[in-house]
Design an enzyme around this catalytic site. Structure first.
Site, short mmCIF file in Angstrom:
data_model
loop_
_atom_site.label_atom_id
_atom_site.label_comp_id
_atom_site.label_asym_id
_atom_site.label_seq_id
_atom_site.Cartn_x
_atom_site.Cartn_y
_atom_site.Cartn_z
N SER A 155 -11.46 -25.63 10.37
CA SER A 155 -11.49 -24.70 9.24
C SER A 155 -11.36 -23.24 9.67
O SER A 155 -11.11 -22.38 8.83
CB SER A 155 -12.78 -24.88 8.43
OG SER A 155 -13.89 -24.46 9.18
N LYS A 199 -18.14 -19.90 9.30
CA LYS A 199 -17.14 -19.26 8.43
C LYS A 199 -17.12 -17.76 8.73
O LYS A 199 -17.89 -17.24 9.54
CB LYS A 199 -17.46 -19.48 6.95
CG LYS A 199 -17.62 -20.95 6.53
CD LYS A 199 -16.33 -21.73 6.63
CE LYS A 199 -16.55 -23.19 6.23
NZ LYS A 199 -15.33 -24.01 6.39
#
Length: 315
Positions: free
Chosen positions: A159, A214
């Site tokens: 990701s 993230k």
């Protein structure tokens, strides 16, 4: 020649016919002995009376010191040039058994030998001290560093490509987040807010057993818009809006999603760098991230070595 054994013999007289007498102690003129033959006889009437003179008292004179010749020291025996005189070590002073044991001959003052029980106690005490110093203290330091200062994580998934890849080994700085939690425990208000663009590690709000990594996109009060494949950030510093992805690389310039919100206080908005369809599961899908779920920020990619890299804002 006169015979010394004949009483009638006359003493030998020198050729001049004078008899010489020694001076008396007073220095008077010599007196002729009428018994000595061949000398001049002085009649008593004409003789000068001799008055005995008592010699003055004198201090006894110590005999002069007798000089004793010094006996020269005996010369040491000659040692051949190649020979070395042996050096005898000085023996240590003799110590009696009682002194070596620091004991006295008085039975009341004699120290008792330690018992086996005290030896076992001393051994256990030393072992406990060693265990505490070499195991407990280092383990405590490691635990404090691990839970409150630094922690290592492996990246699982894609990701965050191209910034992070599968199996990257990250070092996370937890100090600021830990201080914020401690402040809340003591009743002080405060939240930990990372900077925009920083990579953070956090517990997934819907399932805290999961840990995600993230990038921080928006902070409380920011207006975030995701529309038509673009991301726009509006705040008081940028009222016309800016692209928050301008400070880092993304896998796809097109960002899918439909978001238009102002981030509430105590929350942040996060996204992964992989903007391909289904490339990242982030705030576009499950909403804002509460700051109390943040573990820390990434400061270093340690492995692999060919991708060693320190992180900062926008890295």
């Amino acid at each position: 020649m006169n015979d010394p054994q004949d009483p009638n013999s006359q003493p030998a007289v020198p050729s001049n016919g004078s008899v010489v007498q020694p001076e008396n102690q007073t220095g008077a003129s010599p007196v002729s002995n009428p018994n000595q033959l061949g000398g001049t006889v002085v009649p008593p009437a004409q003789a000068t009376p001799v008055v005995p003179v008592t010699p003055p008292a004198t201090q006894p004179v110590a005999p002069p010191p007798v000089a004793v010749p010094e006996t020269p020291p005996a010369a040491p025996p000659a040692i051949p040039p190649t020979a070395t005189a042996p050096v005898q070590p000085t023996p240590p002073p003799a110590i009696s058994p009682l002194e070596s044991l620091n004991l006295t001959t008085n039975p009341t003052e004699t120290e008792e030998a330690p018992s086996s029980g005290s030896q076992v106690t001393a051994f256990l005490g030393a072992a406990a001290a060693g265990f505490f110093n070499w195991v407990v203290v280092p383990a405590g330091i490691v635990l404090v560093l691990h839970f409150f200062v630094f922690q290592a994580f492996h990246v699982v998934g894609y990701s965050m490509i191209p910034t992070l890849d599968q199996a990257d080994y990250l070092i996370i700085d937890k100090l600021d987040a830990s201080l914020a939690r401690v402040a809340k425990l003591v009743g002080k208000s405060g939240n930990y807010y990372p900077k925009r663009g920083e990579i953070i590690v956090f517990h997934y709000p819907k399932d805290p057993s999961l840990v995600f990594v993230k990038r921080t996109i928006a902070l409380p009060g920011d207006h975030i818009i995701v529309k038509d494949g673009k991301v726009t950030l509006i705040n008081k510093d940028h009222p016309q809006g800016i692209n928050p992805d301008a400070t880092h690389l993304v896998a796809d310039p097109v960002t899918l999603g439909d978001v238009d919100e102002i981030v509430p206080n105590g929350n942040i908005f996060v996204m992964g760098d992989n903007r391909t369809p289904n490339g990242s599961f982030d705030s576009r899908d499950w909403g804002d991230l509460p700051t109390n779920m943040i573990i820390g920020k990434a400061v270093l990619r340690l492995l692999p070595l060919n991708r060693f890299h320190p992180f900062g804002t926008g890295s």
